[in-house]
Design a protein around this motif. Structure first.
Motif, PDB file in Angstrom:
ATOM      1  N   UNK A 181       4.758  -5.638  -6.738  1.00 45.31           N
ATOM      2  CA  UNK A 181       3.815  -4.942  -7.390  1.00 45.31           C
ATOM      3  C   UNK A 181       2.306  -4.799  -6.656  1.00 45.31           C
ATOM      4  N   UNK A 182       1.625  -3.736  -7.223  1.00 40.33           N
ATOM      5  CA  UNK A 182       0.431  -3.368  -6.326  1.00 40.33           C
ATOM      6  C   UNK A 182       0.609  -3.275  -4.856  1.00 40.33           C
ATOM      7  N   UNK A 183       1.779  -2.319  -4.776  1.00 41.58           N
ATOM      8  CA  UNK A 183       2.069  -1.907  -3.461  1.00 41.58           C
ATOM      9  C   UNK A 183       1.365  -1.077  -2.628  1.00 41.58           C
ATOM     10  N   UNK A 184       0.353  -0.535  -3.286  1.00 41.60           N
ATOM     11  CA  UNK A 184      -0.443   0.258  -2.318  1.00 41.60           C
ATOM     12  C   UNK A 184      -1.294  -0.374  -1.409  1.00 41.60           C
ATOM     13  N   UNK A 185      -1.392  -1.756  -1.361  1.00 38.07           N
ATOM     14  CA  UNK A 185      -2.204  -2.725  -0.522  1.00 38.07           C
ATOM     15  C   UNK A 185      -1.552  -2.836   0.681  1.00 38.07           C
ATOM     16  N   UNK A 186      -0.236  -2.655   0.880  1.00 43.85           N
ATOM     17  CA  UNK A 186       0.720  -3.108   1.936  1.00 43.85           C
ATOM     18  C   UNK A 186       0.331  -2.052   3.180  1.00 43.85           C
ATOM     19  N   UNK A 202      18.248  -4.142  -3.096  1.00 45.24           N
ATOM     20  CA  UNK A 202      17.231  -3.156  -3.328  1.00 45.24           C
ATOM     21  C   UNK A 202      15.685  -3.731  -3.274  1.00 45.24           C
ATOM     22  N   UNK A 203      14.781  -2.669  -2.977  1.00 44.50           N
ATOM     23  CA  UNK A 203      13.434  -2.979  -3.368  1.00 44.50           C
ATOM     24  C   UNK A 203      12.747  -1.861  -3.952  1.00 44.50           C
ATOM     25  N   UNK A 204      12.062  -2.182  -5.063  1.00 42.94           N
ATOM     26  CA  UNK A 204      11.285  -1.147  -5.603  1.00 42.94           C
ATOM     27  C   UNK A 204       9.741  -1.427  -5.413  1.00 42.94           C
ATOM     28  N   UNK A 205       8.958  -0.451  -4.947  1.00 42.36           N
ATOM     29  CA  UNK A 205       7.573  -0.602  -4.609  1.00 42.36           C
ATOM     30  C   UNK A 205       6.833   0.006  -5.902  1.00 42.36           C
ATOM     31  N   UNK A 206       5.850  -0.567  -6.476  1.00 46.01           N
ATOM     32  CA  UNK A 206       5.242  -0.355  -7.831  1.00 46.01           C
ATOM     33  C   UNK A 206       3.756  -0.433  -7.465  1.00 46.01           C
ATOM     34  N   UNK A 207       3.125   0.746  -7.709  1.00 43.02           N
ATOM     35  CA  UNK A 207       1.525   0.656  -7.558  1.00 43.02           C
ATOM     36  C   UNK A 207       1.053   2.241  -7.687  1.00 43.02           C
ATOM     37  N   UNK A 208      -0.174   2.363  -7.397  1.00 40.12           N
ATOM     38  CA  UNK A 208      -0.876   3.616  -7.693  1.00 40.12           C
ATOM     39  C   UNK A 208      -0.218   4.794  -6.832  1.00 40.12           C
ATOM     40  N   UNK A 209      -0.949   5.763  -6.927  1.00 42.92           N
ATOM     41  CA  UNK A 209      -0.263   7.068  -6.231  1.00 42.92           C
ATOM     42  C   UNK A 209      -0.447   6.971  -4.542  1.00 42.92           C
ATOM     43  N   UNK A 251       7.085   8.716 -11.417  1.00 43.54           N
ATOM     44  CA  UNK A 251       5.678   9.155 -11.574  1.00 43.54           C
ATOM     45  C   UNK A 251       5.117   8.934 -12.844  1.00 43.54           C
ATOM     46  N   UNK A 252       4.360   7.632 -13.191  1.00 38.06           N
ATOM     47  CA  UNK A 252       3.953   7.559 -14.326  1.00 38.06           C
ATOM     48  C   UNK A 252       2.261   7.773 -14.523  1.00 38.06           C
ATOM     49  N   UNK A 253       1.649   8.409 -15.455  1.00 42.00           N
ATOM     50  CA  UNK A 253       0.411   8.621 -15.625  1.00 42.00           C
ATOM     51  C   UNK A 253      -0.087   8.418 -17.025  1.00 42.00           C
ATOM     52  N   UNK A 265       0.608   4.487  -2.918  1.00 37.26           N
ATOM     53  CA  UNK A 265       1.913   3.965  -2.262  1.00 37.26           C
ATOM     54  C   UNK A 265       2.739   4.933  -1.726  1.00 37.26           C
ATOM     55  N   UNK A 266       2.690   6.041  -2.791  1.00 39.44           N
ATOM     56  CA  UNK A 266       3.762   7.071  -2.554  1.00 39.44           C
ATOM     57  C   UNK A 266       3.181   7.982  -1.266  1.00 39.44           C
ATOM     58  N   UNK A 267       1.859   8.227  -1.273  1.00 40.94           N
ATOM     59  CA  UNK A 267       1.577   8.834  -0.163  1.00 40.94           C
ATOM     60  C   UNK A 267       1.711   8.058   1.056  1.00 40.94           C
ATOM     61  N   UNK A 268       2.023   6.851   1.199  1.00 42.46           N
ATOM     62  CA  UNK A 268       2.127   5.965   2.473  1.00 42.46           C
ATOM     63  C   UNK A 268       3.691   6.218   2.683  1.00 42.46           C
ATOM     64  N   UNK A 269       4.257   6.104   1.669  1.00 39.45           N
ATOM     65  CA  UNK A 269       5.872   6.329   1.950  1.00 39.45           C
ATOM     66  C   UNK A 269       6.041   7.756   2.431  1.00 39.45           C
ATOM     67  N   UNK A 270       5.433   8.579   1.797  1.00 47.15           N
ATOM     68  CA  UNK A 270       5.614  10.024   2.224  1.00 47.15           C
ATOM     69  C   UNK A 270       5.061  10.369   3.570  1.00 47.15           C
TER      70      UNK A 270
END
Length: 304
Positions: free
Chosen positions: A177-182, A200-207, A233-235, A209-214
């Motif tokens: 959780x809060x994975x955007x800080x990684x 498995x690993x699930x990253x949960x955070x704000x947008x 994506x949840x908003x 984290x997806x940008x980092x993964x992308x």
């Protein structure tokens, strides 16, 4: 006469009504409005002169029940499944069952962390770590996982080796959780743990984290991004009016009050903002209604 009314005597109802007026600092006229009867009827009832006291007793019992429900406040409503929590749990479940990487990302305050907490309650094999900037590095992640798994190793290499040993073939899932800080290195480290252990690993955070993964498809991200099995994506716009009814429905809110809370949930304050307004309103006022909600909204400085 209802079953509840038969269990409350006239004397008990009168005592409760007098105590209620004293504790709330309200008059007989205000009590009469809450009971939907005339002030004269309340006066006659309290003085033992009302011709059909059981009819008023029943109304007082209804008010007693309503107040008993409010003794749970000021607390946030209990967990109910919403559109957002269902989507986040689906992302975690996919990672868990398939042993792959997934990501659930989006706006703050919409219920992502609540979904993580609920999944962990329902699944003893789920491991949850929450990232704050202090633990954003590979070393920080290792420390958090070591605590969860009971590892006593002290160096990164030995901790990693012990983590892999404990997780391999375990059927577990790591929820971050809060994975955007990684840091990118920490993300890659977690991906390597997934590869080595088959969990498995699930990253949960704000947008972000997806940008980092992308990673704009840079080579150092390509391997990681290609391994993402599910992206959710949840908003704030994901929440529905039905979600509000599921969350607040049992508290007897009127349609206009539900509408106000729903409108808050669709702003940048998210569902968390709606819950905070509800909790603060029930903590300050005797009842939830549009006027009281709007007073609290103004005091909290919430803008639509």
């Amino acid at each position: 006469m209802s079953e509840k009314t038969r269990n409350v005597s006239y004397e008990e109802a009168v005592k409760w009504a007098r105590d209620y007026m004293r504790q709330k600092g309200i008059s007989q006229a205000e009590l009469s409005r809450k009971l939907s009867i005339s002030s004269a009827a309340v006066s006659s009832y309290l003085n033992g002169k009302y011709p059909n006291p059981e009819t008023v007793t029943e109304k007082i019992v209804e008010l007693m029940d309503m107040q008993a429900q409010k003794t749970l406040a000021p607390k946030a409503p209990e967990f109910v499944e919403t559109t957002v929590t269902r989507m986040v749990k689906q992302a975690i479940s996919y990672a868990h069952l398939r042993g792959v990487v997934s990501v659930a990302y989006g706006d703050a305050g919409v219920g992502k962390t609540t979904a993580v907490q609920q999944y962990r309650k329902e699944n003893q094999l789920a491991i949850g770590i929450e990232i704050i900037p202090t633990y954003a590095s590979l070393t920080g992640v290792n420390e958090l996982l070591a605590d969860e798994l009971g590892s006593r190793e002290r160096t990164d290499r030995k901790i990693t080796k012990d983590i892999i040993s404990k997780l391999k073939g375990s059927g577990r899932v790591i929820i971050v959780d809060e994975a955007q800080h990684l840091t990118v290195r920490a993300i890659e480290h977690l991906r390597s743990i997934s590869d080595s252990t088959g969990i498995g690993i699930c990253f949960v955070g704000n947008e972000s984290i997806y940008t980092k993964l992308l990673g704009t498809h840079k080579s150092e991200y390509a391997q990681l991004f290609s391994r993402i099995g599910v992206r959710k994506m949840v908003t704030t716009s994901t929440s529905s009016r039905e979600d509000m009814e599921r969350i607040f429905g049992k508290y007897g809110l009127d349609e206009d009050s539900l509408k106000i809370l729903y409108q808050i949930s669709r702003t940048n304050y998210g569902l968390r903002g709606a819950v905070n307004v509800y909790v603060n309103t029930i903590g300050v006022f005797d009842e939830i209604n549009p006027a009281n909600l709007n007073k609290v909204i103004r005091d909290m400085g919430i803008a639509g």
